[in-house]
Design a protein around this motif. Structure first.
Motif, PDB file in Angstrom:
ATOM      1  N   ALA A   1       1.887  -3.033 -11.337  1.00  0.00           N
ATOM      2  CA  ALA A   1       0.765  -3.585 -10.583  1.00  0.00           C
ATOM      3  C   ALA A   1       0.280  -2.534  -9.601  1.00  0.00           C
ATOM      4  O   ALA A   1       0.950  -1.530  -9.342  1.00  0.00           O
ATOM      5  CB  ALA A   1       1.176  -4.861  -9.853  1.00  0.00           C
ATOM      6  N   SER A   2      -0.861  -2.789  -9.037  1.00  0.00           N
ATOM      7  CA  SER A   2      -1.525  -1.807  -8.182  1.00  0.00           C
ATOM      8  C   SER A   2      -0.796  -1.630  -6.860  1.00  0.00           C
ATOM      9  O   SER A   2       0.020  -2.461  -6.443  1.00  0.00           O
ATOM     10  CB  SER A   2      -2.960  -2.254  -7.904  1.00  0.00           C
ATOM     11  N   VAL A   3      -1.134  -0.539  -6.193  1.00  0.00           N
ATOM     12  CA  VAL A   3      -0.570  -0.291  -4.873  1.00  0.00           C
ATOM     13  C   VAL A   3      -1.021  -1.368  -3.901  1.00  0.00           C
ATOM     14  O   VAL A   3      -0.290  -1.724  -2.967  1.00  0.00           O
ATOM     15  CB  VAL A   3      -0.975   1.116  -4.372  1.00  0.00           C
ATOM     16  N   GLU A   4      -2.198  -1.932  -4.120  1.00  0.00           N
ATOM     17  CA  GLU A   4      -2.683  -2.995  -3.233  1.00  0.00           C
ATOM     18  C   GLU A   4      -1.761  -4.211  -3.294  1.00  0.00           C
ATOM     19  O   GLU A   4      -1.475  -4.837  -2.276  1.00  0.00           O
ATOM     20  CB  GLU A   4      -4.113  -3.394  -3.599  1.00  0.00           C
TER      21      GLU A   4
ATOM     22  N   MET B   1       9.758  -1.246  -6.468  1.00  0.00           N
ATOM     23  CA  MET B   1       8.631  -0.352  -6.214  1.00  0.00           C
ATOM     24  C   MET B   1       9.083   1.103  -6.241  1.00  0.00           C
ATOM     25  O   MET B   1      10.257   1.411  -6.060  1.00  0.00           O
ATOM     26  CB  MET B   1       8.022  -0.619  -4.835  1.00  0.00           C
ATOM     27  N   LEU B   2       8.141   1.986  -6.453  1.00  0.00           N
ATOM     28  CA  LEU B   2       8.331   3.403  -6.164  1.00  0.00           C
ATOM     29  C   LEU B   2       7.642   3.664  -4.838  1.00  0.00           C
ATOM     30  O   LEU B   2       6.472   3.295  -4.658  1.00  0.00           O
ATOM     31  CB  LEU B   2       7.728   4.280  -7.258  1.00  0.00           C
ATOM     32  N   ALA B   3       8.357   4.275  -3.911  1.00  0.00           N
ATOM     33  CA  ALA B   3       7.802   4.459  -2.572  1.00  0.00           C
ATOM     34  C   ALA B   3       8.123   5.851  -2.044  1.00  0.00           C
ATOM     35  O   ALA B   3       9.030   6.540  -2.534  1.00  0.00           O
ATOM     36  CB  ALA B   3       8.357   3.398  -1.621  1.00  0.00           C
TER      37      ALA B   3
ATOM     38  N   ILE C   1       7.880   2.925   4.982  1.00  0.00           N
ATOM     39  CA  ILE C   1       7.734   3.347   3.590  1.00  0.00           C
ATOM     40  C   ILE C   1       6.309   3.056   3.125  1.00  0.00           C
ATOM     41  O   ILE C   1       5.651   2.129   3.603  1.00  0.00           O
ATOM     42  CB  ILE C   1       8.746   2.645   2.658  1.00  0.00           C
ATOM     43  N   SER C   2       5.860   3.860   2.197  1.00  0.00           N
ATOM     44  CA  SER C   2       4.517   3.707   1.635  1.00  0.00           C
ATOM     45  C   SER C   2       4.654   3.553   0.114  1.00  0.00           C
ATOM     46  O   SER C   2       5.132   4.471  -0.554  1.00  0.00           O
ATOM     47  CB  SER C   2       3.656   4.926   1.967  1.00  0.00           C
ATOM     48  N   PRO C   3       4.283   2.398  -0.448  1.00  0.00           N
ATOM     49  CA  PRO C   3       4.463   2.196  -1.893  1.00  0.00           C
ATOM     50  C   PRO C   3       3.480   3.021  -2.714  1.00  0.00           C
ATOM     51  O   PRO C   3       2.314   3.185  -2.348  1.00  0.00           O
ATOM     52  CB  PRO C   3       4.195   0.697  -2.068  1.00  0.00           C
ATOM     53  N   LEU C   4       3.986   3.569  -3.819  1.00  0.00           N
ATOM     54  CA  LEU C   4       3.112   4.229  -4.790  1.00  0.00           C
ATOM     55  C   LEU C   4       2.585   3.216  -5.795  1.00  0.00           C
ATOM     56  O   LEU C   4       1.422   3.218  -6.154  1.00  0.00           O
ATOM     57  CB  LEU C   4       3.864   5.344  -5.515  1.00  0.00           C
TER      58      LEU C   4
END
Length: 361
Positions: free
Chosen positions: A338-341, A296-298, A149-152
């Protein structure tokens, strides 16, 4: 010239003068209007374009696809309200068609799996909590790996708490046997209890925190866990039989300043001071990380990067809005975007914990 002729001449001159004045006035008004339009049109065009143009030219990137937001909870709850508010704002600001799907069950694994099966003409985003996916995997449920998964962006992050019945608090200081309930029993009940040398007889399952709270009020269980936000909502209604006994986090909560952290409780297990080993400190740090809610949104990690960047920009523009956050707060939904980082950092920390799961020795 006769008198009548003179009168006619004067009347004609006045009529001509009046016509001339009207003509000049009309020209001046027309000129002013044209000038105003000439100056205002570019500004109006700029405003219109700035309002209509979405970030990163998303309509071109997304095309005519429908955006699906999958929520791993039943309709009507806080996360569902958040998803529907987000969908409405995206549709209003960007013009994308957005559908919200509720897919509860399997600790969020079913919803997360939907990222892999986006159909033709659709793009999928899912709400995920990485710790829930880890727990699902540990229970043998088919859940995506965190590397898939890749978080937005990170929507909300808050610690868990132990809510304990007043008639059980004394036993926590002297040693007793307890019934408990938690959506994450391993990280929120079993492992903290082991550090605190408490005897948890059984973990009882309930459909949700509301059912667990009702069971706690009836005395069916002694301990339940929840997020800080949920605990405050329940205890604001009725704190006559229970209170927050411990925070599973690195610092005390502003909502419950008198409730000590797990590490503070470890200093005096069973009411007497005891040394805390380095291994126990490491285990407490793991528990604090795993017990946090990290909503998270991912998207699927295989989604093309331009599309990921586009969706991230859209979501960030909505969720970072103070007005949107106030609207959600009025519905009881607390956002801490918060940021994607930071989201990626949390994923990395959880992956490292999985790779090195050693507990206290």
């Amino acid at each position: 010239m006769t008198t009548s002729g003179l009168v006619r001449r004067v009347l004609v001159d006045k009529i001509l003068l009046l016509l001339t004045v009207c003509l000049l006035t009309g020209c001046l008004l027309t000129g002013c209007l044209l000038t105003a339009y000439a100056h205002s049109a570019p500004l109006a065009d700029q405003v219109s374009q700035s309002m209509a143009k979405p970030p990163l030219d998303c309509p071109t990137v997304v095309g005519s696809n429908t955006l699906n937001i999958t929520v791993p909870f039943a309709a009507g709850g806080g996360k569902d309200l958040l998803a529907r508010g987000l969908a409405e704002q995206i549709n209003r600001e960007v013009g994308l068609r957005v559908l919200v799907r509720n897919v509860p069950g399997a600790m969020g694994a079913i919803a997360a799996r939907s990222l892999k099966i986006s159909g033709t003409g659709s793009v999928s985003i899912a709400m995920v909590d990485p710790r829930m996916l880890l727990s699902a995997s540990s229970l043998g449920l088919e859940a995506p790996l965190l590397t898939e998964i890749s978080p937005l962006m990170l929507l909300a992050r808050e610690p868990a708490v132990w809510i304990v019945r007043h008639d059980a608090i004394k036993a926590l200081s002297t040693g007793g046997r307890f019934l408990a309930s938690s959506s994450e029993p391993n990280s929120r009940i079993v492992r903290p209890a082991k550090l605190l040398m408490q005897d948890i007889v059984a973990i009882k399952g309930y459909r949700g925190s509301a059912d667990a709270w009702a069971a706690l009020s009836r005395g069916e269980i002694d301990i339940m866990t929840s997020t800080v936000t949920s605990a405050k909502r329940y205890l604001d209604r009725d704190d006559s039989f229970a209170s927050v006994w411990m925070i599973l986090g690195n610092a005390r909560s502003g909502e419950f300043p008198d409730a000590p952290t797990l590490m503070e409780r470890m200093q005096t297990p069973l009411g007497s001071a005891a040394p805390v080993s380095e291994a126990q400190r490491d285990e407490a740090a793991r528990i604090n990380q795993l017990a946090h809610t990290n909503m998270m949104l991912a998207v699927d990690v295989g989604m093309p990067r331009p599309l990921q960047d586009c969706l991230r920009a859209i979501v960030d523009s909505v969720v970072s809005s103070k007005r949107f956050q106030r609207d959600m707060l009025a519905l009881g939904v607390v956002l801490t975007p918060a940021s994607v980082e930071q989201a990626q950092s949390i994923l990395l920390d959880l992956l490292l914990m999985v790779a090195n799961p050693a507990g206290p020795r």
